[in-house]
Design an enzyme around this catalytic site. Structure first.
Site, PDB file in Angstrom:
ATOM      1  N   SER A  74       0.813  -1.223   0.000  1.00  0.00           N
ATOM      2  CA  SER A  74       0.000   0.000   0.000  1.00  0.00           C
ATOM      3  C   SER A  74       0.841   1.265   0.000  1.00  0.00           C
ATOM      4  O   SER A  74       0.302   2.372   0.042  1.00  0.00           O
ATOM      5  CB  SER A  74      -0.931   0.013   1.215  1.00  0.00           C
ATOM      6  N   THR A 213      -1.666   3.011   2.865  1.00  0.00           N
ATOM      7  CA  THR A 213      -1.098   4.287   3.318  1.00  0.00           C
ATOM      8  C   THR A 213      -0.442   4.163   4.680  1.00  0.00           C
ATOM      9  O   THR A 213      -0.877   3.402   5.526  1.00  0.00           O
ATOM     10  CB  THR A 213      -2.186   5.387   3.413  1.00  0.00           C
ATOM     11  N   THR A 231       1.740   6.957   0.280  1.00  0.00           N
ATOM     12  CA  THR A 231       0.824   5.890  -0.151  1.00  0.00           C
ATOM     13  C   THR A 231       0.980   5.558  -1.623  1.00  0.00           C
ATOM     14  O   THR A 231       1.459   6.391  -2.406  1.00  0.00           O
ATOM     15  CB  THR A 231      -0.635   6.349   0.079  1.00  0.00           C
ATOM     16  N   ARG A 241      -5.445   9.501 -10.731  1.00  0.00           N
ATOM     17  CA  ARG A 241      -6.254   9.727  -9.520  1.00  0.00           C
ATOM     18  C   ARG A 241      -5.325  10.101  -8.362  1.00  0.00           C
ATOM     19  O   ARG A 241      -4.291   9.492  -8.143  1.00  0.00           O
ATOM     20  CB  ARG A 241      -7.022   8.459  -9.166  1.00  0.00           C
ATOM     21  N   THR A 264      -5.567   7.556   6.980  1.00  0.00           N
ATOM     22  CA  THR A 264      -5.466   6.447   6.031  1.00  0.00           C
ATOM     23  C   THR A 264      -6.899   6.034   5.686  1.00  0.00           C
ATOM     24  O   THR A 264      -7.823   6.340   6.424  1.00  0.00           O
ATOM     25  CB  THR A 264      -4.723   5.234   6.631  1.00  0.00           C
ATOM     26  N   GLY A 265      -7.042   5.319   4.591  1.00  0.00           N
ATOM     27  CA  GLY A 265      -8.388   4.882   4.190  1.00  0.00           C
ATOM     28  C   GLY A 265      -8.844   5.636   2.958  1.00  0.00           C
ATOM     29  O   GLY A 265      -8.029   6.214   2.233  1.00  0.00           O
TER      30      GLY A 265
HETATM   31  N1  GLY Z   1      -5.789   7.422   1.790  1.00  0.00           N
HETATM   32  C1  GLY Z   1      -5.138   6.986   0.651  1.00  0.00           C
HETATM   33  C2  GLY Z   1      -5.866   7.222  -0.604  1.00  0.00           C
HETATM   34  O1  GLY Z   1      -7.070   7.288  -0.637  1.00  0.00           O
HETATM   35  O2  GLY Z   1      -5.231   7.302  -1.627  1.00  0.00           O
END
Ligand code: GLY
Length: 357
Positions: A74, A213, A231, A241, A264-265
């Site tokens: 990640s 992340t 991340t 993106r 994170t998330g």
């Molecule tokens: N929190 C990491 C992402 O959405 O890219």
């Protein structure tokens, strides 16, 4: 009579915010807080603080461990790629003592984007560089241009492509796999040399794209603070993106007069509430780190009118460290843990949560 200032507040539907609390006293201790995957990062950062390192040097040295680890899928090298099989990374840094920040987004081919973000902060008059420009800058600064897609990442990407279906259940990348229940046997036929555990993991991340992340926040004994978030972002994303991690105020915010926060998330949800900035401002106005994080999560839930079915489809965690050493981790749903190191070994603590599955 209403002053113009009062009128502006009430016209905006806002009651006046409580006054900023008295200055927060520094704890006099070294402490590092990070996401659940940060045990090694926190230990490294704490060791660096003890040796007298600057707080930003310390947290970057910590997260470099995850960025360089091919098994951490990640973050950095070995991160899961975009829908075209290319790894794209996001990172941001904030340095409390100088109040400066830097970020890179959608950068390819550089294993440690946190180091590049730091150089954007130190060596340019800008805050964020993205894509091709970020890569060119990194190469100018002497970083090696490397392929970040590991064999494990490539396998997971191919499994993801095979998991996709059109309306009739067809997929060009398979010869008719249409039932997830049969997936493991079929995947075994396709990848005979890969062990069952890795195949099961590849299927899990194919059907539920992760947003891993690492965020790491540090406070030293002099009351100085810094933070970093890095991340590979949402697996199988559309190329280009960008998530919350490189967005100052969303994936990371530090004001060492108050504290720092990171996340994170699912970044899209965090960007919509500027989570880390919201949390630091909440702490500035007197909330504890726990209250401040839960308040930000309530705003996320409110964006879906607290609809559990919709909110179930993602998770988001926040981490906060206040200047006085108080800290918290908080998640939308029960389950996640976060990491703390205040001098001995890194330890995992449960995040408080807003909602129960
Ligand atoms: N929190 C990491 C992402 O959405 O890219």
């Amino acid at each position: 009579m209403m002053s113009r200032r009062d009128w502006m507040w009430s016209a905006a539907g806002l009651s006046a915010l409580p006054a900023a609390r008295q200055a927060i006293a520094a704890s006099g201790k070294n402490i590092v807080v990070s996401s659940g995957n940060g045990a090694r990062a926190c230990a490294k950062a704490l060791e660096s603080l003890k040796a007298g390192a600057d707080t930003l040097d310390a947290v970057i040295a910590g997260v470099n461990i995850n960025e360089l680890d091919p098994e951490d899928t990640s973050v950095g090298y070995g991160g899961l790629p975009n829908e075209e099989g290319v790894v794209e990374l996001d990172a941001s840094v904030m340095h409390g003592p100088t109040r400066r920040c830097g970020a890179v987004a959608s950068i390819r081919n550089i294993k440690t984007p946190s180091n590049v973000a730091r150089l954007v902060m130190e060596q340019t008059d800008h805050v964020m560089l993205v894509g091709e420009g970020a890569l060119r800058f990194a190469k100018t600064m002497g970083f090696k241009d490397e392929n970040l897609l590991t064999e494990k990442g490539r396998l997971a990407w191919l499994v993801w492509k095979q998991s996709l279906r059109d309306a009739s259940g067809h997929n060009n990348w398979t010869d008719g796999l249409d039932a997830p229940a049969k997936a493991s046997a079929r995947l075994k036929r396709l990848f005979p040399d890969v062990d069952d555990e890795t195949l099961a993991w590849a299927w899990r991340v194919a059907v539920r794209p992760p947003t891993g992340t690492i965020n790491c926040l540090a406070l030293n004994s002099r009351g100085e603070m810094s933070g970093v978030t890095t991340t590979s972002g949402l697996a199988w994303k559309i190329p280009g993106r960008v998530g919350d991690s490189p967005i100052i105020g969303a994936g990371l915010y530090v004001d060492q007069d108050v504290g720092g926060a990171g996340s994170t998330g699912r970044g899209e949800e965090n960007i919509r509430v500027s989570g880390s900035h919201t949390i630091v401002e909440n702490m500035r106005h007197g909330m504890s780190p726990k209250e401040a994080c839960l308040d930000a999560l309530k705003r996320v839930a409110l964006n879906y009118n607290n609809d559990r079915a919709k909110l179930m489809q993602f998770d988001l965690s926040f981490y906060a460290l206040r200047k006085d050493g108080e800290y918290a981790g908080a998640a939308l749903w029960n389950g996640p843990k976060f990491t703390v190191n205040d001098g001995a070994e890194s330890r995992a603590e449960p995040c408080v949560h807003l909602m129960e599955r």
